[in-house]
Design a protein around this motif. Structure first.
Motif, PDB file in Angstrom:
ATOM      1  N   GLY A 124      49.424  44.224  34.775  1.00  0.00           N
ATOM      2  CA  GLY A 124      48.013  44.364  35.129  1.00  0.00           C
ATOM      3  C   GLY A 124      47.158  44.683  33.908  1.00  0.00           C
ATOM      4  N   ALA A 125      47.654  45.581  33.048  1.00  0.00           N
ATOM      5  CA  ALA A 125      46.923  45.931  31.826  1.00  0.00           C
ATOM      6  C   ALA A 125      46.846  44.735  30.877  1.00  0.00           C
ATOM      7  N   LEU A 126      47.945  44.011  30.741  1.00  0.00           N
ATOM      8  CA  LEU A 126      47.940  42.818  29.890  1.00  0.00           C
ATOM      9  C   LEU A 126      46.952  41.773  30.411  1.00  0.00           C
ATOM     10  N   ASN A 127      46.983  41.539  31.715  1.00  0.00           N
ATOM     11  CA  ASN A 127      46.050  40.564  32.299  1.00  0.00           C
ATOM     12  C   ASN A 127      44.601  40.981  32.101  1.00  0.00           C
ATOM     13  N   LEU A 128      44.330  42.268  32.262  1.00  0.00           N
ATOM     14  CA  LEU A 128      42.957  42.752  32.061  1.00  0.00           C
ATOM     15  C   LEU A 128      42.555  42.617  30.596  1.00  0.00           C
ATOM     16  N   GLU A 129      43.465  42.915  29.669  1.00  0.00           N
ATOM     17  CA  GLU A 129      43.177  42.735  28.238  1.00  0.00           C
ATOM     18  C   GLU A 129      42.882  41.275  27.924  1.00  0.00           C
ATOM     19  N   ILE A 130      43.674  40.380  28.472  1.00  0.00           N
ATOM     20  CA  ILE A 130      43.469  38.949  28.251  1.00  0.00           C
ATOM     21  C   ILE A 130      42.116  38.509  28.817  1.00  0.00           C
ATOM     22  N   ALA A 131      41.802  38.941  30.022  1.00  0.00           N
ATOM     23  CA  ALA A 131      40.532  38.574  30.651  1.00  0.00           C
ATOM     24  C   ALA A 131      39.345  39.130  29.871  1.00  0.00           C
ATOM     25  N   LEU A 132      39.437  40.387  29.461  1.00  0.00           N
ATOM     26  CA  LEU A 132      38.347  41.007  28.714  1.00  0.00           C
ATOM     27  C   LEU A 132      38.174  40.328  27.353  1.00  0.00           C
ATOM     28  N   THR A 133      39.277  39.976  26.724  1.00  0.00           N
ATOM     29  CA  THR A 133      39.206  39.259  25.450  1.00  0.00           C
ATOM     30  C   THR A 133      38.508  37.917  25.635  1.00  0.00           C
ATOM     31  N   ASN A 134      38.902  37.176  26.660  1.00  0.00           N
ATOM     32  CA  ASN A 134      38.259  35.889  26.921  1.00  0.00           C
ATOM     33  C   ASN A 134      36.775  36.062  27.229  1.00  0.00           C
ATOM     34  N   PHE A 135      36.428  37.124  27.930  1.00  0.00           N
ATOM     35  CA  PHE A 135      35.024  37.451  28.214  1.00  0.00           C
ATOM     36  C   PHE A 135      34.254  37.628  26.905  1.00  0.00           C
ATOM     37  N   PHE A 136      34.781  38.476  26.016  1.00  0.00           N
ATOM     38  CA  PHE A 136      34.103  38.729  24.743  1.00  0.00           C
ATOM     39  C   PHE A 136      34.101  37.488  23.850  1.00  0.00           C
ATOM     40  N   ASN A 137      35.192  36.729  23.878  1.00  0.00           N
ATOM     41  CA  ASN A 137      35.231  35.490  23.089  1.00  0.00           C
ATOM     42  C   ASN A 137      34.095  34.561  23.488  1.00  0.00           C
ATOM     43  N   ARG A 138      33.897  34.419  24.788  1.00  0.00           N
ATOM     44  CA  ARG A 138      32.856  33.515  25.259  1.00  0.00           C
ATOM     45  C   ARG A 138      31.463  34.033  24.940  1.00  0.00           C
ATOM     46  N   LEU A 139      31.252  35.314  25.096  1.00  0.00           N
ATOM     47  CA  LEU A 139      29.952  35.884  24.709  1.00  0.00           C
ATOM     48  C   LEU A 139      29.692  35.679  23.223  1.00  0.00           C
ATOM     49  N   ASN A 140      30.674  36.025  22.407  1.00  0.00           N
ATOM     50  CA  ASN A 140      30.491  35.920  20.962  1.00  0.00           C
ATOM     51  C   ASN A 140      30.294  34.491  20.496  1.00  0.00           C
ATOM     52  N   ARG A 141      31.021  33.550  21.086  1.00  0.00           N
ATOM     53  CA  ARG A 141      30.835  32.148  20.714  1.00  0.00           C
ATOM     54  C   ARG A 141      29.463  31.652  21.148  1.00  0.00           C
ATOM     55  N   THR A 142      28.981  32.114  22.307  1.00  0.00           N
ATOM     56  CA  THR A 142      27.683  31.686  22.812  1.00  0.00           C
ATOM     57  C   THR A 142      26.541  32.152  21.909  1.00  0.00           C
ATOM     58  N   VAL A 143      26.620  33.410  21.476  1.00  0.00           N
ATOM     59  CA  VAL A 143      25.530  33.968  20.662  1.00  0.00           C
ATOM     60  C   VAL A 143      25.779  33.812  19.163  1.00  0.00           C
ATOM     61  N   LYS A 144      26.930  33.223  18.796  1.00  0.00           N
ATOM     62  CA  LYS A 144      27.317  33.013  17.394  1.00  0.00           C
ATOM     63  C   LYS A 144      27.446  34.336  16.643  1.00  0.00           C
ATOM     64  N   GLU A 145      28.154  35.273  17.259  1.00  0.00           N
ATOM     65  CA  GLU A 145      28.413  36.564  16.613  1.00  0.00           C
ATOM     66  C   GLU A 145      29.284  36.334  15.385  1.00  0.00           C
ATOM     67  N   PRO A 146      28.815  36.714  14.192  1.00  0.00           N
ATOM     68  CA  PRO A 146      29.631  36.501  12.996  1.00  0.00           C
ATOM     69  C   PRO A 146      30.745  37.521  12.845  1.00  0.00           C
ATOM     70  N   ALA A 147      31.794  37.135  12.172  1.00  0.00           N
ATOM     71  CA  ALA A 147      32.886  38.058  11.875  1.00  0.00           C
ATOM     72  C   ALA A 147      32.370  39.187  10.989  1.00  0.00           C
ATOM     73  N   GLY A 148      32.932  40.379  11.210  1.00  0.00           N
ATOM     74  CA  GLY A 148      32.550  41.514  10.390  1.00  0.00           C
ATOM     75  C   GLY A 148      31.434  42.356  10.956  1.00  0.00           C
ATOM     76  N   ARG A 149      30.832  41.901  12.024  1.00  0.00           N
ATOM     77  CA  ARG A 149      29.771  42.659  12.678  1.00  0.00           C
ATOM     78  C   ARG A 149      30.337  43.281  13.941  1.00  0.00           C
ATOM     79  N   THR A 150      29.635  44.202  14.524  1.00  0.00           N
ATOM     80  CA  THR A 150      30.090  44.836  15.765  1.00  0.00           C
ATOM     81  C   THR A 150      28.988  44.786  16.808  1.00  0.00           C
ATOM     82  N   TRP A 151      29.382  45.008  18.052  1.00  0.00           N
ATOM     83  CA  TRP A 151      28.419  45.021  19.166  1.00  0.00           C
ATOM     84  C   TRP A 151      27.787  46.382  19.352  1.00  0.00           C
ATOM     85  N   GLY A 152      28.332  47.415  18.785  1.00  0.00           N
ATOM     86  CA  GLY A 152      27.852  48.765  19.073  1.00  0.00           C
ATOM     87  C   GLY A 152      26.792  49.306  18.211  1.00  0.00           C
TER      88      GLY A 152
END
Length: 152
Positions: A124-152
Motif C-alpha cells: 500500500g505504501a509503495l503504491n501510494l508512493e508511485i501514485a504520488l510520484t506520478n502526480f508530481f511528475n505530471r504537475l511538474n511536466r505541465t508547468v515545466k518545473e526545472p530541476a534544482g528548484r523546489t515547490w516549497g
C-alpha cells in the motif's frame, strides 16, 4: 526551462497539509526510505520529470543511498546492485507508471512478485508512493518545473 507558474499556491495550507498527510501515510507503511527513493526516481525517469529526478537523487543521498545505486536504477534489471525485493518494487513502479497507449500496467506476475516480498501495508505504501510520484511528475511536466528548484 522556465516554470510556467509564477505562483505555485505556496500559501495554500490545505494543499500542503494534504501532501504532508500522504507523505506520513507512506512513511507509516514501513518501507525503507531508500527504497521509496529508488521507486520515486524510477517513475520520475520514465516520466522525464527532471525536477523529481533531481529531488530523488538529492533525497536518496540524504537517506544514505549510494551514487552507484542511484545512477544505475534506470538499468535495474541488468545492474547487480539491487535485491530481489527492490527489483519487485521497481517492477511495480514501472508497471504502474507505464499505463499509456494500452500498456499492460501491473501484470499478475509483477503483483505476485511484490506480494512475495512485501506485506499488504508495505505494498500500500509503495503504491501510494508511485501514485504520488506520478502526480508530481505530471504537475511538474505541465508547468515545466526545472530541476534544482523546489515547490516549497
Amino acid at each position: 526551462m522556465e516554470n510556467r507558474l509564477k505562483n505555485k499556491n505556496t500559501n495554500n495550507p490545505d494543499l500542503w497539509t494534504a501532501i504532508q498527510h500522504l507523505h506520513k501515510a507512506i512513511a507509516a507503511g514501513g518501507v525503507d526510505p531508500k527504497l521509496l527513493t529508488l521507486v520515486h526516481l524510477r517513475a520520475s525517469q520514465i516520466n522525464s520529470c527532471s525536477a523529481c529526478v533531481y529531488a530523488a537523487v538529492a533525497g536518496g543521498r540524504k537517506a544514505g543511498e549510494t551514487d552507484e545505486r542511484l545512477h544505475n536504477v534506470a538499468a535495474w534489471r541488468e545492474a547487480p546492485f539491487y535485491t530481489d525485493a527492490e527489483r519487485a518494487a521497481l517492477a511495480l513502479a514501472e508497471g504502474a507508471t507505464r499505463l499509456q497507449d494500452g500498456a499492460e500496467g501491473v501484470t499478475d506476475e509483477i503483483w505476485e512478485e511484490a506480494n512475495a516480498h512485501f506485506t499488504e501495508e508495505e505494498i500500500g505504501a509503495l503504491n501510494l508512493e508511485i501514485a504520488l510520484t506520478n502526480f508530481f511528475n505530471r504537475l511538474n511536466r505541465t508547468v515545466k518545473e526545472p530541476a534544482g528548484r523546489t515547490w516549497g
